[in-house]
Design an enzyme around this catalytic site. Structure first.
Site, PDB file in Angstrom:
ATOM      1  CE  LYS B  27      -3.407  -0.133   3.022  1.00 17.06           C
ATOM      2  NZ  LYS B  27      -4.775  -0.211   2.452  1.00 17.06           N
ATOM      3  NE  ARG B  97      -6.837   2.587   5.016  1.00 16.77           N
ATOM      4  CZ  ARG B  97      -7.283   3.822   4.745  1.00 16.77           C
ATOM      5  NH1 ARG B  97      -6.442   4.836   4.710  1.00 16.77           N
ATOM      6  NH2 ARG B  97      -8.569   4.027   4.499  1.00 16.77           N
ATOM      7  N   GLY B 106      -5.665 -10.801   9.924  1.00 11.69           N
ATOM      8  CA  GLY B 106      -5.239 -10.836  11.321  1.00 11.69           C
ATOM      9  C   GLY B 106      -4.391  -9.636  11.697  1.00 11.69           C
ATOM     10  CG  MET B 108      -4.862  -2.496  14.033  1.00 14.04           C
ATOM     11  SD  MET B 108      -4.088  -0.997  14.643  1.00 14.04           S
ATOM     12  CE  MET B 108      -4.190   0.020  13.181  1.00 14.04           C
ATOM     13  NE  ARG B 341      -7.197  -4.076  -3.567  1.00 11.31           N
ATOM     14  CZ  ARG B 341      -7.765  -4.383  -2.426  1.00 11.31           C
ATOM     15  NH1 ARG B 341      -7.033  -4.708  -1.381  1.00 11.31           N
ATOM     16  NH2 ARG B 341      -9.081  -4.389  -2.305  1.00 11.31           N
ATOM     17  CG  HIS B 457     -11.206 -46.101  -7.543  1.00  8.73           C
ATOM     18  ND1 HIS B 457     -12.429 -46.178  -8.151  1.00  8.73           N
ATOM     19  CD2 HIS B 457     -10.328 -46.751  -8.349  1.00  8.73           C
ATOM     20  CE1 HIS B 457     -12.312 -46.865  -9.272  1.00  8.73           C
ATOM     21  NE2 HIS B 457     -11.050 -47.226  -9.420  1.00  8.73           N
ATOM     22  CB  SER B 765       7.263 -42.460 -14.464  1.00  7.32           C
ATOM     23  OG  SER B 765       6.128 -41.642 -14.313  1.00  7.32           O
ATOM     24  CB  CYS B 832       2.826 -40.451 -14.055  1.00 11.16           C
ATOM     25  SG  CYS B 832       3.256 -41.885 -13.064  1.00 11.16           S
ATOM     26  CE1 TYR B 852       6.330 -38.376 -18.071  1.00 11.45           C
ATOM     27  CE2 TYR B 852       8.529 -38.688 -18.992  1.00 11.45           C
ATOM     28  CZ  TYR B 852       7.404 -39.184 -18.346  1.00 11.45           C
ATOM     29  OH  TYR B 852       7.364 -40.491 -17.966  1.00 11.45           O
TER      30      TYR B 852
END
Lengths: 889, 889
Positions: B27, B97, B106, B108, B341, B457, B765, B832, B852
């Protein structure tokens, strides 16, 4: 100087000695040593393992080898006055044997009488004046050579031999006539030619090279390779070849052969002990076709050689400072030693020999300790079957927990309790056991299961209790509801007597008497020495004051694992725990658990008193809650009635707690996390008990252990809770006690993040059972369908639930220890899986620098001894290598 | 020069700028940047995070801070012509702020109107000529300050406020009288004094320091700490404090407040979009007590400020090159920007904005790719519920597989098949599913289960099929035999319509219409850019030609996991596999398996054709054989009858295959080891299919994968067998194809001995599902009873079955990769598990250098995009850190 490939021995001179086992193999090195000692040994020579390695690498023997062999043959001829292949005078006959550093099945064994052919046989016949002896020796040679060197199917020889026996109408080969044997030689020679397409080699030199190459080739035979792979023996050790002059114990009444031990191998008593046959060769003593005589008879029959033998065996033992197993032959009144090696012995003998040799000044206490195989020691602690009785065997299962016991067959744990109360000894027979069966197991003499492995519930609990158990006896078929089991087509009814031999896995019909063990004074002294040498502490896994006291007798220095779940199974207790399971909020759970608190507290008090002065590690509740719920419809109804609840509620609870993979389910610290009231109650019971016994003057060192931690945060949460309870208890009672909070490392992830766990945890205990299960992805309970095959086929060297898998699981133990100690230098680290009592695993723990191992009470002496040996070998890395290889053999 | 703790902004000048987010928070950095851009921002200053760190370390603010704050207050007074605490002229009022680098619940939040006391209020009343405004501002200040700074229970304030409303007979706070509010200020001040024991601080400077310290203290508040722990945000980031001049949108008809987006956040269209309220403060727009107007209305009501706003928002967007979410206030005709923002947006908007900004020349394609959250992309591929319809919700379960579908309730998979054949859309409702249910699942529109988790499953199979699934809907109670399920006391019968929303986990009654997705041209372009940037290949998990084709449409470059077990469940096939299970010798097993061979072969041919040119990894049979056996008595009888076998034989087989922990049982390579005939048949089917399609001209690259390897030797054995079969097939068919043999690394031990496995294996894999199960010791199927609690309580940051656990399991993946590549440099390595489609896991795989990832077809675009972003961020480690932290927010 060029490399030497061949080492001669004979006439008091030898190129080698006993220290050259790498080069000459065990047999060759010992033959050289004996020769150097002046012991009469038939002269010969050893082709070194270097030559074997050359042969394997180059595909051929070293170029210098033939001439070296030739020179050594000449030396033999000179020494013996015989000629190799001589058709005049005395022909020189040889034996050819393999001889690696370690004895190894699958290697080429022996070719005897090498050098015989039609001409040398004639010469021998002339010289020995014993035709029958000559043709028998010749046919044996062709048979052995044909089989092991030329690869001819041995059945062919046996068939021809059998035919000859029939033809001559005799039963024993020894009764065959000289002519018959002469004809048989011819038949055998033809047989070989038919099978190989070439005539049997008649040139002694060709015979010799055939045998040498066959020994080298056998090093890479399938069986030898599989054996080495299985035992992780390096392939490049190679084998030596021993070529030695033949001597004959079958040359009349002044000849004979025998095998003997320098001390009694079953009791260890210092007496010369062995067997002997007059007019026979060594193989006849072993084969058992004639009954051998006690060695003492030899004194009467061959007094001269016997006196010499007595002197020689004593000299050999003193030289090697170890009980020896010797082979000898007397040829026409002259004694020859053919082999010496350390003798195999019973556990009792090992202990007695080791301690007496110290007293005799032969060895040091350090050496004495290393002379006893820790694995054997447990035999000394359990009752055994009376060897005088001929057993009627029903089945063989896994030797899951040693000892022998007889009792009446029962199938139901409640029946076991009832009968035991009536004073009947019972053997509990189950497909497999569960924690539900604990009370029934506790009153039984032994446990028999038809499923499950060496680390099934039955096996683990039985070992913990020191009761015999035969597990996974698949041959028996249990029909518990109909009150019988079947084995070998026989039906054994409930109430009939059976006997279990937990050391061998045998199940016997009837009541076989057992003999109680008696711990010798020598055993006590040996263990005292061992305790002085070891660095690892040895604790025990014990859940009751009785077990704790027993383990203390066996030398335990604390409890490494006290499981609390067994304490929940009494009738009153299980009701309370079931109330807790059915409760819908924390307050009702606390109320239900409150009923257990005084009982748990009193359990712990008993254990603390029994372990006065030693630490006691208590594991918080571990098994999934469904183990406390009934399974069958009937039992569910009973539970509903007992608790005054609707049946449906019970069924829903049972259903809700059902798990697909309970081993990986809602258990361990996950219980304490989701139901913190359990941790609260257990922490309170432990600490109240500790304060109470401390007030009595007991020195109490509680260690509270959180099981199945995977995530540092779950440990931290439990740690906070326990410490908060501790402060409450100490304030209430106005007294503090020291305590530790630590965790089991029994999941791979815990080992991987051990550094973060050790930020909070004060000790680690490796739960190698579960760690092995999760690292391998193998459920112990389900491993019976494939793990035995894995071991049989050599895919795994050992059952990883018995012997710690150092290659895989061991990495996790090492990683966990190092990372944990990295974060907390004084982290106490132990191991409490089944492996805590396995010698090679204990050695591994010693090398990792663990603080202690913990095992079942009867394994405590095993672990003490193994820990001492590990420490003794540590200084000397070569000796260590020896040890590794010895555990293989 | 001494350190600077305070950064001023105002009147076009600023000490900071947007790059100082570490120091000034998000901010503060943006307020400085806007000021520098010449955008009208109420002047103020930011106390840096350095000051916060000092406060945390030393327990007090830096000694220089008070004088720096004083200097900056003086500068504000000069700039605004107002006096802080002035009782003459215009009093300076401030907002305070918190502002950390990352927004964090949480912390202030805000104190407004700071600086008011009885005297400044009088002065303000004089200046503003609006008594009601002044007393309302004052009571708000006391209320906020009392609550967040002084910790007074906010209920006390609300009670007094409610009492005043009752007394004045009004419903809204806006209707309260000036006098009433003035009295309320007094009541609030007394309330604070009663609660804290001290009078409310009237000194503005004391007020300011109270607020600053409260912001610093809130950094270490419980909620903020828990949030940071949960998201692994370092504790030493600290927060900044923004102190800013108050401006008021509630000062008459020439004032107002609003929030707006520079583009439409739901479609991405380039239009100015937002809401506005005349004569109101920002909080009123958000609170929803009055209905805000569309931003376009502002043009009519406040034409001057609107024109300025239009210009400013456009300038801000161009400056930040990103769609912005702005807040503004108009005070007496003058526009002030209060915040800017990056704006949140839908997946569709994100894609459109990113691509259009490239076309507008604002950003590069690289940046465009990083602007779309991969996780969101899947939304674009599935049908969604028609938002116009009001749904009747029955239950909420886990959003196990996205998409929406409606169908008739069926409880039995066979009924599902029957109804589907009749053309009825069905939703299969089961407690949990098993491979038995595959055919029923395949024909259903969606799957609903009452048990099981995100990786049960049902969930895994449904995701693989791209079908919606709601899993673990515990509120529903299934009575399948009686043909209904219950939810919320309502009984839903078989055949009734329900609708599943797999993206939210909702179960809805009736047939809610769904809308099909349409992939935009912008999406296509974005993905094309992404493919150009990524290094990781993306394959798919697919078991059928249909899935393979679908995945190829989504950009899959091969199959990373083709499971073969589903292929065994057709009526004819399961009969053959059951025959194999019942067979007693290898030959009968071969005969039974021979029946499956042509079917398997044709399955593989279809898949190879669909993946022409790409590699296809086929996993050999993995599940334990009991999954192919019936469970109930009735089914066993059916099986016995169908096979013409005695019932007893079937029962014995079922019993023999029962397992305590099937996940850790006789499955994977253990099947191929104990029953090599299965491997033989499958290898033959694969290679015959490969040869056949190669003859058709298909480019086929089969990779045969052995599952569940723990021991190098078991892999070697299978590898030999497969290669032997391959030679047979190639000789028979007279044609060779290239193929690889590799393994899954899905057990911790395999990762530990990966070097030895890679001596033989050609690819790895990582099966991260099972690897996670075994590393954690958690069964996915059983995790529902504790894992959600772990995540809720912050013991685990994420579900490790959804997001790869980098701390623990990730170590095994890294170790396995490094050790494997150490032994075989060109080892192909992929993943995988379910994680192959999770963006943060894909990023991890990219950094490890894997070749991969493989995921279900619908996750393929997610993985492509995540892989591209990982590659783009890689070059710039700071950007990488940003990315990590952004994924947190």
């Amino acid at each position: 100087m060029s490399a030497r490939w061949v080492y001669y021995f004979g006439d008091g001179e030898a190129d080698g000695n006993q220290n050259l086992k790498d080069l000459l193999g065990g047999k060759g090195a010992n033959l050289a040593e004996l020769t150097l000692m002046g012991v009469p040994v038939p002269p010969g020579f050893t082709i070194s393992t270097d030559a074997c390695r050359h042969y394997m690498e180059q595909g051929d023997v070293p170029p210098e080898l033939p001439s070296e062999v030739q020179r050594n043959i000449a030396r033999l001829e000179e020494s013996t006055g015989k000629g190799f292949g001589a058709s005049e005078g005395q022909p020189l006959l040889l034996s050819v044997r393999s001889g690696a550093k370690l004895s190894m099945p699958g290697m080429m064994d022996t070719v005897l009488n090498l050098g015989l052919n039609d001409r040398t046989a004639q010469a021998l016949a002339r010289e020995s004046d014993d035709e029958r002896f000559v043709w028998d020796s010749y046919r044996r040679f062709v048979q052995m050579y044909g089989d092991v060197v030329l690869g001819v199917d041995h059945h062919a020889f046996e068939a021809a031999l059998s035919e000859l026996r029939d033809r001559e109408g005799v039963k024993q080969d020894t009764e065959l006539s000289a002519d018959g044997l002469k004809g048989l030689v011819r038949t055998f020679l033809d047989l070989v030619e038919d099978a190989t397409g070439s005539p049997f080699p008649s040139d002694p030199e060709e015979q010799l090279w055939g045998a040498i190459n066959a020994v080298f080739d056998s090093w890479n035979g399938d069986r030898a390779m599989a054996y080495r792979r299985h035992h992780r023996i390096p392939d490049d050790l190679g084998t030596a070849v021993n070529v030695q002059t033949m001597v004959y114990g079958n040359m009349g009444a002044d000849s004979g052969s025998g095998v003997a031990f320098t001390r009694d191998p079953s009791t260890g008593e210092k007496v010369f002990y062995g067997e002997f046959l007059l007019n026979a060769q060594g193989e006849d003593v072993v084969a058992g076709t004639r009954d051998p005589l006690p060695i003492t008879e030899m004194e009467r029959l061959l007094p001269g050689p016997y006196a010499e033998l007595l002197e020689v065996q004593d000299r050999i033992e003193r030289h090697y400072r170890e009980m020896q197993d010797v082979e000898f032959t007397v040829e026409r009144g002259r004694l020859y030693m053919l082999q010496t090696r350390a003798g195999k012995r019973t556990a009792a003998a090992a202990v007695r020999i080791a301690v007496e040799m110290v007293d005799e000044g032969l060895i040091s206490p350090e050496t004495a300790v290393t002379r006893v195989d820790p694995e054997q020691v447990e035999q000394l602690l359990h009752p055994g079957l009376d060897p005088a009785v001929e057993p009627d065997q029903l089945a063989v299962g896994l030797p899951a927990s040693p000892g022998a016991a007889a009792g009446r067959v029962v199938f139901d744990p409640d029946d076991a309790v009832r009968l035991a109360e009536e004073g009947e000894p019972v053997v509990l027979v189950r497909q497999e056991t569960s924690p539900d069966d604990f009370s029934g197991m506790a009153v039984s003499q032994g446990i028999l299961t038809s499923r499950g492995g060496m680390t099934s519930h039955a096996a683990v609990v039985a070992r913990g209790m020191g009761k015999p158990c035969v597990a996974g006896a698949r041959e028996i078929d249990i029909h518990g509801r109909d009150g019988y089991f079947e084995a070998q087509g026989r039906r054994i009814k409930e109430g009939e007597w059976i006997t279990l031999d937990g050391a061998s896995g045998r199940v016997l019909l009837g009541r076989v008497p057992t003999v109680e063990p008696e711990l010798s004074e020598q055993f006590r002294r040996l263990m005292e020495w061992a305790d002085g040498f070891r660095r690892l502490r040895v604790r025990t896994n014990a859940d009751t004051p009785q077990d704790a006291a027993k383990a203390r007798e066996f030398g335990a220095e604390g409890i490494g694992l006290c499981r609390t779940e067994h304490m929940f199974f009494g009738a009153e207790r299980i009701l309370a725990i079931r109330e807790m399971i059915l409760a819908s909020d924390a307050e009702s759970r606390r109320t239900a658990l409150g009923k257990l608190l005084p009982m748990q507290q009193s359990d712990f008090e008993g254990i603390f008193r029994a372990m006065d002065g030693y630490p006691v590690t208590i594991r918080l509740l571990d098994p999934p809650l469904h183990e406390f719920l009934p399974h069958g419809d009937e039992e569910m109804e009973e539970m509903a009635q007992a608790m005054g609840r609707p049946l449906l509620q019970v069924k829903v609870a049972v259903e809700r707690h059902r798990e697909a993979n309970p081993m990986l389910g809602h258990r361990g610290v996950r219980l304490g996390t989701t139901v913190p009231e359990i941790t609260e109650m257990q922490a309170r019971a432990i600490l109240q008990a500790a304060v109470k016994v401390a007030e009595e003057g007991v020195s109490v060192l509680p260690e509270i252990m959180i099981p199945l931690v995977a995530v540092p945060e779950e440990f931290q949460r439990q740690d906070q809770l326990i410490r908060a309870v501790a402060e409450l208890v100490f304030n209430e009672r106005g007294r503090r006690v020291d305590y530790l909070v630590g965790t089991m490392i029994e999941l791979p992830r815990a080992a991987l993040v051990a550094d973060r766990i050790a930020e909070t945890a004060e000790f680690f205990s490796f739960g190698t059972n579960d760690l092995t299960q999760t690292a391998f992805g193998i459920s112990r309970d389900d491993s019976g369908s494939f793990l035995p095959l894995y071991i049989e086929q050599g895919l795994l060297p050992e059952d990883p639930f018995r012997v710690l898998d150092q290659e895989g699981v061991g990495q996790l133990v090492e990683m966990g220890t190092q990372r944990g100690r990295g974060a907390r230098q004084d982290l106490k680290v132990g191991i409490c899986g089944e492996h805590g009592g396995d010698p090679s695993s204990v050695t591994f723990c010693h090398h990792l620098g663990l603080d202690y191992v913990s095992c079942s009470p009867f394994r405590v002496p095993v672990a003490r001894l193994a820990a001492a040996i590990a420490a003794l070998y540590e200084a000397d890395t070569e000796a260590q290598e020896e040890q590794r290889l010895q555990t293989v053999g």
